[in-house]
Design a protein around this motif. Structure first.
Motif, short mmCIF file in Angstrom:
data_model
loop_
_atom_site.label_atom_id
_atom_site.label_comp_id
_atom_site.label_asym_id
_atom_site.label_seq_id
_atom_site.Cartn_x
_atom_site.Cartn_y
_atom_site.Cartn_z
N ASN A 213 3.39 11.83 -56.63
CA ASN A 213 3.57 11.07 -55.39
C ASN A 213 2.39 11.42 -54.49
O ASN A 213 2.42 12.36 -53.70
N ARG A 214 1.33 10.66 -54.63
CA ARG A 214 0.07 11.01 -53.96
C ARG A 214 0.21 10.97 -52.44
O ARG A 214 -0.37 11.81 -51.75
N GLN A 215 0.94 10.01 -51.94
CA GLN A 215 1.09 9.92 -50.50
C GLN A 215 1.77 11.16 -49.95
O GLN A 215 1.38 11.69 -48.90
N SER A 216 2.77 11.64 -50.65
CA SER A 216 3.47 12.85 -50.21
C SER A 216 2.54 14.06 -50.21
O SER A 216 2.53 14.85 -49.26
N TRP B 32 -3.64 9.82 -44.88
CA TRP B 32 -3.39 8.69 -45.77
C TRP B 32 -4.01 7.40 -45.23
O TRP B 32 -4.41 6.52 -45.99
N ASP C 58 -1.00 18.23 -57.69
CA ASP C 58 0.17 18.61 -56.89
C ASP C 58 0.58 20.02 -57.32
O ASP C 58 0.89 20.26 -58.49
N LYS D 7 4.44 11.30 -62.79
CA LYS D 7 3.47 10.71 -61.88
C LYS D 7 3.54 11.40 -60.52
O LYS D 7 4.62 11.64 -59.99
N GLU E 28 -5.41 6.56 -53.96
CA GLU E 28 -4.74 6.11 -55.18
C GLU E 28 -5.69 5.96 -56.35
O GLU E 28 -5.26 5.73 -57.48
#
Length: 718
Positions: free
Chosen positions: A30-33, A173, A335, A28, A329
């Motif tokens: 880490n979308r925020q990162s 974000w 990534d 998965k 999200e």
């Protein structure tokens, strides 16, 4: 034995196809990162690094102070616009011009047709003025500049040179901009956020300058320039419009701005203080004595009906944070961390920032203008041929609802599109290339003859259907699809001599260097016509309706894709496509026949490979536009040439420049160009997830281990 075999297979695969295994592990993201590592930082008054907050239908662009403090200084950069989807104006039609004065009749195929086109006439003088009037009106409004008044100890107004110690960050974000700077050593902190459910911006300002009465907020209303570009700094013609405070208290005020063609209202809410009209169309909020910080919010609306609550900056910040968290999200994400290709981080930056920019500026119920909600280009009018580039990526990135919202325009303008087709003697609807949001046509000697916007609605509604394959989607859009196909089939001219249907004459292709009177069967348009008519027939079958005989007849007898010496030509009527210099400028649209458009039964991929090689070698790339590079990359990807696809995305050409804020820079006239951003997102989605005919994972990327990719949530391209 089976377990050992699996272990050996995975081990070998991880050696020879490391990227493929990475993509399939399902780790998965880490979308925020991923998002936050591309936050935008400014340390100077860089006029090409302005930042924008907004909600898709309303946007506010700021300088390094976090507000529109220096709009004139930024005028020729990424201008400090405040624009909405609803804000339009028209100058008075004092000469009583009629739209009919812009029309000229044509009969391109000598069939007795009296087809009237709205073009840029050269004479007589009255008709020329009529053309100019209908090009300029309606025009999108710059609603107003809202910025800081900053004063030095000597009482003089601070200039750009007095702003020091700049540290500004756009937190992608949350959609919040934090701007820190100093004036004569005194710190100022400004936080800027956009409400997501209304056209309102809120700021929170902290500084010792407030108590020293050296910091105010101004609201300045410019007058529409009536020019191709409107950067929102035309402060002349003060007697041509009026502004007045129509309601006021210690915590709020409402200002009415009246123009010749419209009027609208601005609601100001603030910590204690006063509002004064100090100059024509110029209002100043002076914070109450003793304040060291304050909130200030401003909303623009077509009516004076505003909410009665006094919104705070905290309200806007919460709304912005929640909305952007939901956006990031939802849908797709990618990534590229761990890739050794030196272009990977820059591609990820362009992807993240392009998502932000298109969400802020392209989320309304109309095709956006090419410069979004920042400043006017082409008088602020949307161009439907660019709608594909603005909207398709939303569907491929798993956010089809944003794309579908923009399709409301076609319902709203359907009857006017039908009238246009009828005026030229065709069935169905001819979608207007350049119009306002209500479908009022703008005269243009190019736009009037473009046709490649016609299949876009079929493409986009097909994406909407493919998302969940819902019968309700077919029923919702079928009238648009079928009326579009009716026009396309009728527009194709049957040549009795050759026994085939031609696209043209009377067409300017996507490569706009060709004359309408001389041009027939552009390769891209023929391929797109073929695909779209076939899809329209599929819609008939899905709905249990009979196929349309005329559409099948056109599909069967449509002209072949024109070629010479095993290379596709720009058009059938340009056999010198690669020897005459002018034919190798503007969009290399011939490549769109495979890339944007799925592979046609008419297409030979070997011939297209030859075409790509010739175009890459001979084209005058310095005379192209931002979406040409993604279009070329899509072509290379479908030809199984991933390295060439990446090379196309990163071609070192000015119009392929992506600024610090993520905007696609073209030139001094078009400092931002959102079709380039949409094109990057569409192409990357395609290279990651593939298309109907592709096989394997990540078909658009090299399998040499230089790309380590995690992806999730993407949809295949047709």
């Amino acid at each position: 034995m089976k377990k050992k075999f699996c272990v050996i297979f995975i081990s070998l695969a991880s050696v020879f196809f490391p990227m493929l295994i990475k993509a399939q592990q399902g780790t998965k993201i880490n979308r925020q990162s991923v998002v936050k590592r591309h936050n935008v930082f400014n340390q100077t008054m860089d006029t090409l690094a302005s930042l924008t907050v907004g909600n898709g239908t309303f946007a506010y662009t700021v300088d390094a102070t976090g507000m529109q403090t220096f709009p004139v200084y930024y005028k020729n950069g990424v201008s400090l616009g405040t624009q909405s989807e609803w804000g339009w104006d028209s100058f008075p039609n004092t000469e009583n011009y009629t739209f009919e004065e812009t029309l000229k009749s044509y009969d391109f195929n000598n069939e007795g047709r009296d087809a009237k086109y709205s073009i840029q006439l050269k004479e007589p003088e009255r008709n020329v003025r009529a053309v100019n009037y209908f090009r300029e009106n309606k025009h999108r409004l710059q609603l107003g500049n809202v910025g800081l008044e900053l004063y030095l100890k000597n009482g003089q107004r601070a200039t750009v040179k007095d702003i020091e110690g700049i540290r500004q960050e756009l937190d992608l974000w949350t959609g919040i901009i934090t701007s820190e700077f100093r004036v004569e050593g005194e710190p100022v902190v400004v936080k800027t956020a956009s409400h997501q459910g209304s056209d309102r911006i809120a700021v929170h300002v902290v500084s010792p300058l407030i108590a020293a009465q050296r910091l105010n907020v101004f609201v300045h209303y410019p007058y529409p320039s009536g020019k191709f570009l409107d950067e929102g700094t035309h402060y002349g013609q003060v007697d041509s419009h009026s502004t007045s405070i129509v309601a006021e208290s210690t915590r709020s005020a409402v200002i009415n701005h009246q123009l010749q063609g419209t009027d609208y209202f601005t609601k100001l809410d603030y910590s204690q203080g006063t509002i004064k009209n100090t100059d024509p169309h110029y209002f100043v909020y002076r914070p109450a004595a003793g304040l060291h910080e304050f909130d200030f919010s401003f909303a623009f609306a077509a009516t004076d009906k505003f909410d009665h609550d006094v919104p705070s900056y905290a309200d806007a910040a919460r709304e912005s944070t929640a909305s952007w968290k939901h956006f990031w999200e939802s849908g797709a994400a990618v990534d590229f961390a761990g890739s050794t290709d030196p272009r990977a981080n820059e591609l990820e930056r362009r992807v993240v920032l392009s998502q932000y920019l298109t969400k802020v500026q392209c989320g309304g119920s109309n095709p956006p203008q090419e410069t979004g909600l920042t400043f006017n280009s082409w008088y602020g009018k949307p161009h439907t041929e660019m709608h594909w580039w603005h909207a398709v990526h939303f569907a491929l990135w798993g956010r089809p609802e944003i794309m579908e919202k923009t399709l409301d325009y076609y319902f709203r303008t359907f009857e006017k599109a039908r009238e246009l087709a009828k005026r030229q003697g065709y069935q169905g609807v001819r979608w207007i290339k350049m119009s306002d949001n209500e479908g009022n046509e703008s005269p243009s000697s190019v736009a009037a003859f473009l046709v490649w916007q016609q299949p876009h609605i079929i493409y986009m509604t097909e994406l909407a259907y493919r998302d969940k394959k819902n019968l309700a989607v077919l029923k919702k859009y079928k009238d648009l699809v079928f009326a579009t196909a009716d026009f396309m089939a009728d527009f194709a001219h049957y040549d009795k001599t050759t026994g085939r249907y031609n696209v043209g004459k009377g067409v300017i292709p996507a490569q706009e260097v060709f004359k309408a009177s001389e041009t027939m069967n552009p390769t891209y348009e023929v391929a797109y016509w073929d695909w779209a008519l076939r899809i329209a027939q599929e819609w008939k079958e899905r709905l249990g309706e009979p196929r349309v005989a005329k559409w099948d007849q056109v599909i069967e007898k449509l002209a072949p894709l024109p070629s010479k010496d095993n290379v596709y030509l720009a058009t059938e009527t340009a056999p010198d496509s690669y020897t005459y210099e002018r034919w190798m400028t503007d969009h290399p649209a011939v490549l769109g026949a495979l890339g944007m458009v799925p592979e046609s039964p008419k297409l030979n991929k070997e011939v297209m490979k030859n075409t790509l090689d010739v175009v890459l070698e001979k084209w005058h790339w310095e005379k192209t536009w931002g979406w040409d590079f993604p279009m070329t990359a899509m072509n290379a990807a479908r030809l199984n040439l991933p390295n060439k696809a990446l090379d196309a995305l990163f071609m070192n050409i000015q119009t392929n420049t992506y600024l610090k804020n993520g905007h696609n820079y073209q030139d001094g006239r078009l400092r931002i160009y959102l079709p380039g951003n949409g094109g990057v997102l569409t192409t990357v989605a395609m290279m990651l997830e593939g298309w109907d005919a592709s096989t394997g994972d990540l078909p658009g990327f090299p399998k040499d281990g230089s790309w380590v990719i995690k992806k999730e949530g993407f949809k295949k391209m047709p």
